[in-house]
Design a protein around this motif. Structure first.
Motif, mmCIF file in Angstrom:
data_model
loop_
_atom_site.group_PDB
_atom_site.id
_atom_site.type_symbol
_atom_site.label_atom_id
_atom_site.label_comp_id
_atom_site.label_asym_id
_atom_site.label_seq_id
_atom_site.Cartn_x
_atom_site.Cartn_y
_atom_site.Cartn_z
ATOM 1 N N ALA A 167 1.123 -8.258 10.290
ATOM 2 C CA ALA A 167 0.005 -7.848 9.400
ATOM 3 C C ALA A 167 0.109 -6.291 9.013
ATOM 4 C CB ALA A 167 -1.471 -7.675 10.350
ATOM 5 N N ASN A 168 0.979 -5.560 9.505
ATOM 6 C CA ASN A 168 1.348 -4.264 8.973
ATOM 7 C C ASN A 168 2.914 -4.212 9.108
ATOM 8 O OD1 ASN A 168 -1.667 -3.360 9.102
ATOM 9 N ND2 ASN A 168 -1.273 -3.580 11.298
ATOM 10 N N SER A 169 3.390 -3.487 7.756
ATOM 11 C CA SER A 169 4.735 -3.385 7.919
ATOM 12 C C SER A 169 4.888 -1.733 7.506
ATOM 13 C CB SER A 169 5.334 -4.010 6.608
ATOM 14 O OG SER A 169 6.805 -3.737 6.458
ATOM 15 N N SER A 170 5.915 -1.166 8.478
ATOM 16 C CA SER A 170 5.916 0.466 8.245
ATOM 17 C C SER A 170 7.192 0.723 8.352
ATOM 18 C CB SER A 170 5.140 0.976 9.546
ATOM 19 O OG SER A 170 5.811 0.637 10.748
ATOM 20 N N VAL A 171 7.798 1.904 7.854
ATOM 21 C CA VAL A 171 9.289 2.197 7.789
ATOM 22 C C VAL A 171 9.272 3.482 8.660
ATOM 23 C CG1 VAL A 171 10.891 3.045 6.236
ATOM 24 C CG2 VAL A 171 9.418 1.144 5.782
ATOM 25 N N GLY A 172 10.192 3.413 9.684
ATOM 26 C CA GLY A 172 10.712 4.713 10.354
ATOM 27 C C GLY A 172 9.522 5.200 11.292
ATOM 28 N N PRO A 173 10.074 6.060 12.162
ATOM 29 C CA PRO A 173 8.979 6.562 13.259
ATOM 30 C C PRO A 173 7.835 7.101 12.811
ATOM 31 C CG PRO A 173 11.395 7.430 13.501
ATOM 32 C CD PRO A 173 11.561 7.009 12.302
ATOM 33 N N ASP A 174 7.664 7.944 12.017
ATOM 34 C CA ASP A 174 6.512 8.574 11.024
ATOM 35 C C ASP A 174 5.575 7.330 10.745
ATOM 36 O OD1 ASP A 174 7.053 10.912 11.730
ATOM 37 O OD2 ASP A 174 7.830 11.486 9.792
ATOM 38 N N GLY A 175 6.206 6.394 10.098
ATOM 39 C CA GLY A 175 5.601 5.057 9.565
ATOM 40 C C GLY A 175 5.000 4.343 10.871
ATOM 41 N N ARG A 176 5.609 3.964 11.733
ATOM 42 C CA ARG A 176 5.111 3.222 12.889
ATOM 43 C C ARG A 176 3.952 4.271 13.518
ATOM 44 N NH1 ARG A 176 3.468 -0.827 14.001
ATOM 45 N NH2 ARG A 176 3.353 -1.457 16.081
ATOM 46 N N MET A 177 4.168 5.578 13.695
ATOM 47 C CA MET A 177 3.037 6.344 14.269
ATOM 48 C C MET A 177 1.574 6.248 13.479
ATOM 49 S SD MET A 177 2.773 10.510 14.805
ATOM 50 C CE MET A 177 2.359 10.780 13.086
ATOM 51 N N LEU A 178 1.748 6.321 12.313
ATOM 52 C CA LEU A 178 0.571 6.159 11.197
ATOM 53 C C LEU A 178 0.051 4.811 11.571
ATOM 54 C CD1 LEU A 178 1.731 7.926 7.951
ATOM 55 C CD2 LEU A 178 -0.089 8.701 9.617
ATOM 56 N N THR A 179 0.856 3.750 11.480
ATOM 57 C CA THR A 179 0.206 2.336 11.620
ATOM 58 C C THR A 179 -0.434 2.113 13.124
ATOM 59 O OG1 THR A 179 1.985 1.321 10.213
ATOM 60 C CG2 THR A 179 0.817 -0.204 11.752
ATOM 61 N N ILE A 180 0.054 2.640 13.903
ATOM 62 C CA ILE A 180 -0.616 2.775 15.465
ATOM 63 C C ILE A 180 -1.859 3.656 15.365
ATOM 64 C CG2 ILE A 180 -0.468 3.627 17.824
ATOM 65 C CD1 ILE A 180 2.505 2.960 17.820
ATOM 66 N N LEU A 181 -1.916 4.685 14.610
ATOM 67 C CA LEU A 181 -3.197 5.408 14.806
ATOM 68 C C LEU A 181 -4.211 5.025 13.855
ATOM 69 C CD1 LEU A 181 -1.771 9.023 14.402
ATOM 70 C CD2 LEU A 181 -3.065 8.153 16.452
ATOM 71 N N ALA A 182 -3.996 4.215 12.619
ATOM 72 C CA ALA A 182 -4.601 3.674 11.928
ATOM 73 C C ALA A 182 -4.912 1.846 12.128
ATOM 74 C CB ALA A 182 -4.207 3.495 10.316
ATOM 75 N N CYS A 183 -4.567 1.656 13.359
ATOM 76 C CA CYS A 183 -4.640 0.114 13.625
ATOM 77 C C CYS A 183 -6.175 -0.480 13.636
ATOM 78 C CB CYS A 183 -4.048 0.078 14.907
ATOM 79 S SG CYS A 183 -5.018 0.804 16.396
ATOM 80 N N SER A 200 0.850 -1.079 0.085
ATOM 81 C CA SER A 200 -0.023 0.033 0.106
ATOM 82 C C SER A 200 0.800 1.257 -0.026
ATOM 83 C CB SER A 200 -0.812 -0.185 1.273
ATOM 84 O OG SER A 200 -1.840 1.030 1.331
ATOM 85 N N SER A 201 0.555 2.142 0.905
ATOM 86 C CA SER A 201 1.444 3.397 0.941
ATOM 87 C C SER A 201 1.075 3.876 2.224
ATOM 88 C CB SER A 201 1.014 4.267 -0.206
ATOM 89 O OG SER A 201 1.604 5.598 0.038
ATOM 90 N N GLN A 202 1.711 4.864 2.909
ATOM 91 C CA GLN A 202 1.374 5.777 3.863
ATOM 92 C C GLN A 202 0.018 6.755 3.469
ATOM 93 O OE1 GLN A 202 4.842 8.162 5.223
ATOM 94 N NE2 GLN A 202 5.442 6.392 6.406
ATOM 95 N N ALA A 203 -0.006 6.828 2.189
ATOM 96 C CA ALA A 203 -1.162 7.604 1.363
ATOM 97 C C ALA A 203 -2.377 6.571 1.692
ATOM 98 C CB ALA A 203 -0.997 7.901 0.077
ATOM 99 N N GLY A 204 -2.139 5.538 2.123
ATOM 100 C CA GLY A 204 -3.378 4.401 2.401
ATOM 101 C C GLY A 204 -3.675 4.465 3.746
ATOM 102 N N GLN A 205 -2.844 5.191 4.643
ATOM 103 C CA GLN A 205 -3.492 5.237 5.896
ATOM 104 C C GLN A 205 -3.845 6.766 6.361
ATOM 105 O OE1 GLN A 205 0.890 4.409 7.333
ATOM 106 N NE2 GLN A 205 -0.223 2.627 8.379
ATOM 107 N N VAL A 206 -3.411 7.679 5.282
ATOM 108 C CA VAL A 206 -3.974 8.957 5.705
ATOM 109 C C VAL A 206 -4.079 9.782 4.454
ATOM 110 C CG1 VAL A 206 -1.487 10.121 6.063
ATOM 111 C CG2 VAL A 206 -3.604 11.239 6.741
#
Length: 335
Positions: free
Chosen positions: A269-285, A178-184
């Motif tokens: 289930a989720n794969s993110s990159v870097g602190p920003d990516g992890r934050m978005l994954t937590i928020l969009a969980c 997907s993309s970070q644009a698939g989380q926000v």
């Protein structure tokens, strides 16, 4: 009279939390890591960018690779590059020119031929995708159709082709890139974000169906990555989108690929990159699956702080959009 009630309520809340945690721990079964040595990995969009990086990473671990993409010349170039990373003389890189977003029957045929050559598919990585940047009302509706076909159906078709065999074998890994644009949702990505958000809904629904068969789906949310597609998009990127994108760094495809492969092997289930990516994954969980107690606790303990940070980011993004709007209006009046 007031404090005893408060203490009793607090104690009840703690007990309820501990009981819930005990239930989660007792029912959670972490997937067994998948060994890529001798495994057959199929990668769509594998002739360049993140897809090629994933192919190289898997090949380094002893996998057999099938690359699916449209451009045969780029496939041949990618094949030669990947073969340089072999760890034994038995490894093979098979390529096939196909548009995975069109003609489902042909996609099935190509994957069947790949399985006849290299064996059943152990891991499928859906990396084929495209992007378009523009304001909603200025985009031709054909662009929405194109992106939905490539980014969404281009994932549905290969996945639909491999799931039956994976269920028969009771094993497999499937990756949706997907993309970070698939989380926000971000300015200029009304067509793109919708297709990338759709992948998460597909992944979560499908995961419930295939989990009993020891098949695990990973949705990867990479940030801006230095790929040919990103370079092409940047030529026509809206000013607002460009300024918002500058809030994060551009990653290298090999770095992103290593993280995606590592998480897919583990069945995350989720794969993110870097602190920003992890934050978005937590928020969009939401109620997305978790694969470990530590992951569940991380989300529970940090979601409040992450939400506060997200409000700061949203405020800054809104400020960028408003400044650009005022600047354009001022320029128009001057003309």
């Amino acid at each position: 009279m007031f404090w005893p009630v408060v203490l009793l309520a607090a104690a009840a809340a703690v007990v309820a939390f501990l009981l819930l945690l005990f239930y989660v721990v007792s029912t959670m079964v972490s997937p067994k890591p998948l060994s890529l040595s001798g495994a057959h990995v199929v990668i769509t969009g594998g002739s360049s960018g993140i897809g090629k990086g994933i192919a190289i990473e898997c090949f380094k671990k002893g996998a057999f690779i099938t690359l699916l993409a449209r451009d045969e010349n780029r496939l041949l170039e990618a094949k030669r590059e990947i073969e340089q990373y072999s760890v034994n003389d038995k490894q093979v890189v098979h390529i096939a020119s196909v548009d995975v977003s069109k003609d489902y029957a042909n996609v099935v045929k190509v994957i069947k031929q790949a399985q006849e050559k290299l064996g059943p598919v152990d891991m499928l990585v859906n990396c084929a995708g495209t992007s378009v940047n523009g304001k909603f009302e200025e985009l031709d509706t054909s662009k929405f159709e194109q992106l939905m076909a490539v980014n969404y159906l281009g994932t549905v078709y290969p996945t639909h082709a491999v799931v039956p065999t994976m269920k028969e074998r009771r094993m497999g890994r499937i990756v949706f890139v997907s993309s970070q644009a698939g989380q926000v949702g971000l300015f200029g990505y009304s067509a793109y974000s919708a297709t990338k958000f759709a992948l998460r809904g597909l992944a979560e629904a499908l995961q419930m169906e295939v989990k009993p068969y020891n098949i695990y789906i990973t949705v990867a949310y990479p940030p801006d990555t230095d790929t040919p597609g990103f370079a092409e998009e940047s030529k026509t990127k809206l000013l607002e989108t460009q300024l918002i994108s500058e809030s994060s760094t551009v990653c290298q495809p090999d770095h992103v690929a290593r993280i995606i492969v590592k998480d897919a092997i583990q069945g995350k289930a989720n794969s993110s990159v870097g602190p920003d990516g992890r934050m978005l994954t937590i928020l969009a969980c939401g109620i997305s699956p978790v694969t470990s107690v530590a992951e569940a606790l991380e989300v529970v303990m940090s979601i409040g702080v992450c939400r506060l940070l997200s409000l700061y980011y949203l405020s800054s993004f809104d400020s960028i959009v408003r400044r650009c709007m005022l600047q354009k209006e001022k320029s128009q009046k001057a003309d």
